[in-house]
Scaffold this motif. Structure first.
Motif, mmCIF file in Angstrom:
data_model
loop_
_atom_site.group_PDB
_atom_site.id
_atom_site.type_symbol
_atom_site.label_atom_id
_atom_site.label_comp_id
_atom_site.label_asym_id
_atom_site.label_seq_id
_atom_site.Cartn_x
_atom_site.Cartn_y
_atom_site.Cartn_z
ATOM 1 N N LEU A 168 0.869 -1.280 -0.136
ATOM 2 C CA LEU A 168 0.002 0.107 -0.090
ATOM 3 C C LEU A 168 0.881 1.293 -0.130
ATOM 4 O O LEU A 168 0.653 2.059 -0.682
ATOM 5 C CB LEU A 168 -0.979 0.057 1.137
ATOM 6 N N SER A 169 1.939 1.359 0.841
ATOM 7 C CA SER A 169 2.692 2.420 0.694
ATOM 8 C C SER A 169 3.326 2.822 -0.423
ATOM 9 O O SER A 169 3.557 3.952 -1.046
ATOM 10 C CB SER A 169 3.897 2.108 1.964
ATOM 11 N N LYS A 170 3.709 1.764 -1.259
ATOM 12 C CA LYS A 170 4.232 1.866 -2.675
ATOM 13 C C LYS A 170 3.312 2.693 -3.671
ATOM 14 O O LYS A 170 3.475 3.282 -4.284
ATOM 15 C CB LYS A 170 4.857 0.451 -3.178
ATOM 16 N N CYS A 171 2.023 2.059 -3.506
ATOM 17 C CA CYS A 171 0.838 2.599 -4.198
ATOM 18 C C CYS A 171 0.600 4.032 -3.955
ATOM 19 O O CYS A 171 0.376 4.956 -4.890
ATOM 20 C CB CYS A 171 -0.316 1.877 -4.040
ATOM 21 N N LEU A 172 0.675 4.351 -2.575
ATOM 22 C CA LEU A 172 0.159 5.906 -2.093
ATOM 23 C C LEU A 172 1.485 6.563 -2.691
ATOM 24 O O LEU A 172 1.228 7.744 -2.994
ATOM 25 C CB LEU A 172 0.233 5.860 -0.633
ATOM 26 N N LYS A 173 2.666 6.348 -2.353
ATOM 27 C CA LYS A 173 3.836 7.183 -2.724
ATOM 28 C C LYS A 173 3.720 7.475 -4.424
ATOM 29 O O LYS A 173 4.084 8.468 -4.798
ATOM 30 C CB LYS A 173 5.264 6.503 -2.571
ATOM 31 N N SER A 174 3.515 6.306 -5.043
ATOM 32 C CA SER A 174 3.162 6.476 -6.599
ATOM 33 C C SER A 174 2.089 7.617 -7.010
ATOM 34 O O SER A 174 2.464 8.415 -7.918
ATOM 35 C CB SER A 174 3.027 5.166 -7.359
ATOM 36 N N ILE A 175 1.115 7.402 -6.256
ATOM 37 C CA ILE A 175 -0.107 8.494 -6.594
ATOM 38 C C ILE A 175 0.651 9.824 -6.055
ATOM 39 O O ILE A 175 0.283 10.771 -6.864
ATOM 40 C CB ILE A 175 -1.290 8.085 -5.679
ATOM 41 N N ARG A 176 1.188 9.941 -4.977
ATOM 42 C CA ARG A 176 1.704 11.235 -4.720
ATOM 43 C C ARG A 176 2.624 11.904 -5.664
ATOM 44 O O ARG A 176 2.531 13.093 -6.084
ATOM 45 C CB ARG A 176 2.480 11.270 -3.145
ATOM 46 N N GLU A 177 3.425 11.262 -6.234
ATOM 47 C CA GLU A 177 4.587 11.736 -7.391
ATOM 48 C C GLU A 177 3.932 11.780 -8.506
ATOM 49 O O GLU A 177 4.574 12.685 -9.331
ATOM 50 C CB GLU A 177 5.738 10.417 -7.377
#
Length: 54
Positions: free
Chosen positions: A7-16
């Protein structure tokens, strides 16, 4: 079929990438089936990753 992704990888990708092509409001919805303790951890993770974007 998909492979598991953190989930953290998905959220970071969304943020970027979220505002690369558009400046419109973005709404992220999650379907979760979590215990209250895990839900609290997800909320903390989202707050940490998105910060002032929330």
């Amino acid at each position: 079929m998909t492979t598991p992704v953190r989930l953290s990888k998905c959220l970071k990708s969304i943020r970027e990438h979220v505002f690369m092509n558009s400046h419109y409001l973005v709404i992220i919805t999650l379907e979760d089936h979590l215990t209250p303790n895990l839900l609290t951890k997800v909320a903390e993770m989202a707050t940490e990753i998105f910060g002032d974007m929330l």
